[in-house]
Motif scaffolding. Structure first.
Motif, short mmCIF file in Angstrom:
data_model
loop_
_atom_site.label_atom_id
_atom_site.label_comp_id
_atom_site.label_asym_id
_atom_site.label_seq_id
_atom_site.Cartn_x
_atom_site.Cartn_y
_atom_site.Cartn_z
N ASP A 100 0.82 -1.21 0.00
CA ASP A 100 0.00 0.00 0.00
C ASP A 100 0.86 1.26 0.00
N ASN A 101 2.04 1.17 0.59
CA ASN A 101 2.92 2.34 0.67
C ASN A 101 3.77 2.52 -0.58
N ALA A 102 3.77 1.52 -1.46
CA ALA A 102 4.53 1.65 -2.71
C ALA A 102 3.87 2.70 -3.59
N ALA A 103 4.68 3.53 -4.24
CA ALA A 103 4.15 4.64 -5.02
C ALA A 103 4.72 4.61 -6.43
N VAL A 104 3.99 5.21 -7.36
CA VAL A 104 4.46 5.34 -8.73
C VAL A 104 5.80 6.09 -8.72
N GLY A 105 6.76 5.52 -9.43
CA GLY A 105 8.10 6.09 -9.47
C GLY A 105 9.09 5.40 -8.56
N ASP A 106 8.59 4.64 -7.58
CA ASP A 106 9.49 3.96 -6.64
C ASP A 106 10.37 2.94 -7.38
N PRO A 107 11.64 2.84 -6.98
CA PRO A 107 12.52 1.82 -7.56
C PRO A 107 12.18 0.44 -7.01
N ILE A 108 12.34 -0.58 -7.84
CA ILE A 108 12.08 -1.96 -7.42
C ILE A 108 13.13 -2.88 -8.05
N VAL A 109 13.21 -4.08 -7.51
CA VAL A 109 13.95 -5.17 -8.13
C VAL A 109 12.97 -6.31 -8.33
N PHE A 110 13.00 -6.92 -9.52
CA PHE A 110 12.09 -8.00 -9.87
C PHE A 110 12.96 -9.21 -10.19
N ALA A 111 12.89 -10.26 -9.34
CA ALA A 111 13.83 -11.37 -9.41
C ALA A 111 13.12 -12.71 -9.58
N ASP A 112 13.70 -13.59 -10.42
CA ASP A 112 13.12 -14.91 -10.62
C ASP A 112 13.97 -15.99 -9.95
N GLY A 113 13.49 -17.24 -10.04
CA GLY A 113 14.16 -18.34 -9.37
C GLY A 113 15.40 -18.84 -10.05
N GLU A 114 15.73 -18.31 -11.23
CA GLU A 114 16.94 -18.68 -11.93
C GLU A 114 18.09 -17.72 -11.63
N GLY A 115 17.84 -16.73 -10.78
CA GLY A 115 18.88 -15.78 -10.44
C GLY A 115 18.92 -14.56 -11.35
N GLN A 116 17.95 -14.46 -12.26
CA GLN A 116 17.87 -13.28 -13.13
C GLN A 116 17.03 -12.19 -12.45
N TYR A 117 17.42 -10.96 -12.62
CA TYR A 117 16.63 -9.88 -12.03
C TYR A 117 16.76 -8.63 -12.89
N VAL A 118 15.77 -7.76 -12.76
CA VAL A 118 15.81 -6.46 -13.41
C VAL A 118 15.59 -5.39 -12.35
N ARG A 119 16.24 -4.27 -12.55
CA ARG A 119 15.97 -3.10 -11.72
C ARG A 119 15.02 -2.20 -12.51
#
Length: 301
Positions: A100-119
């Motif tokens: 709920d506190n996450a806002a548009v523009g906030d940075p995130i990391v999106f990570a999968d189970g193979e060790g790949q991730y995107v910022r």
């Protein structure tokens, strides 16, 4: 943010589904994605379509260890699924944050189970209506898109889990098309977790289900297809029908259509709807059902 610490809590999930399962044709019988360890005992949160009707689940940690898992539950409303590791994983649980506190523009990391991730960044928080009778009041959308999004972990700048990956979509902005991911917000989990762990389903009444796959076109709800032998098919609803009214209320888009159906009573309730077909109007009465009655139930391995 400690990326290695985050990746240690994200696992690969592989599920096998019987050929005769209700979802086999639509989702396949071999499904692969990711999951997030949320308790030290090996409880894993994933996206539910990976494990729906699964009779065989395997979990792989980033260091290559494979352990069997059990598909505990799939919540149709949120889209979350739970898997329990049946052997010690010995992996840390990822701290849960506050979506709920996450806002548009906030940075995130999106990570999968193979060790790949995107910022990336959150680009929108808004209503999302899916063609399979699914609705989130406030889904999270991020960019850039991850190539392996299903069940992937979205974490905030402090490394806390704030969502689980569900879809890859496209967004148009300023005449340009960008690939984005839709993420189910983590705050939907807390109110349902105990029910899912204790009984595999929610204690509240399930929503009525029609078995219609629909899309919104210029505000109109258009039927793309119907589930064979489902409620909509039995009532005569067909591909190309435009659903314009539920009971005495006009339908204003896909989300409004779903809400009107769900407000029509429990599964089994008859839902009258006005449709436009080949330029003519017709009224149909669809006897709704509980979607879970069509699914194979998880069996302990």
């Amino acid at each position: 943010m400690d990326i290695e610490k985050i990746l240690a809590s994200v696992v690969a999930v592989r599920a096998s589904i019987p050929d005769n399962a209700f979802t086999a044709d639509a989702l396949g019988v071999r499904r692969e994605g990711s999951g997030v360890v949320i308790r030290e005992n090996g409880l894993i949160l994933t996206i539910g379509y990976l494990i729906t009707e699964a009779d065989d689940v395997w979990i792989t940690s980033r260091d290559g260890r494979k352990v069997p898992g059990h598909a505990l539950a799939y919540d149709q409303e949120s889209g979350f699924g739970l898997v329990q590791a049946l052997a010690p994983l010995e992996l840390p649980a990822l701290e849960i944050g506050d979506s709920d506190n996450a806002a548009v523009g906030d940075p995130i990391v999106f990570a999968d189970g193979e060790g790949q991730y995107v910022r990336g960044n959150i680009v929108a928080k808004q209503e999302f209506a899916g063609y399979w009778e699914y609705l989130l009041d406030e889904a999270i959308f991020i960019t850039p898109a991850h190539p392996s999004w299903g069940g992937a972990a979205m974490v905030d700048a402090e490394g806390r889990l704030i969502g689980v990956g569900s879809l890859r979509l496209q967004m148009s902005k300023g005449g340009e098309i960008a690939d984005i991911n839709m993420v189910v917000p983590i705050n939907l989990l807390a109110p349902i977790l105990d029910d899912l762990l204790n009984s595999g389903e929610l204690k509240r009444q399930p929503r009525p289900w029609l078995g219609a796959f629909s899309a919104e076109t210029n505000g109109d709800v258009v039927v793309m297809s119907v589930t064979e032998n489902g409620p909509a098919a039995k009532a005569g609803l067909k591909r190309g029908d435009v659903i314009s009214e539920i009971r005495d209320g006009e339908v204003d888009g896909l989300a409004d259509f779903y809400r009107k159906v769900w407000e029509s009573g429990p599964p089994g309730a008859e839902i009258p709807m006005r449709v436009l077909r080949d330029g003519r109007e017709a009224w149909l009465r669809v006897k709704s059902a509980d979607r879970n009655d069509f699914l194979l139930k998880p069996q302990l391995q």
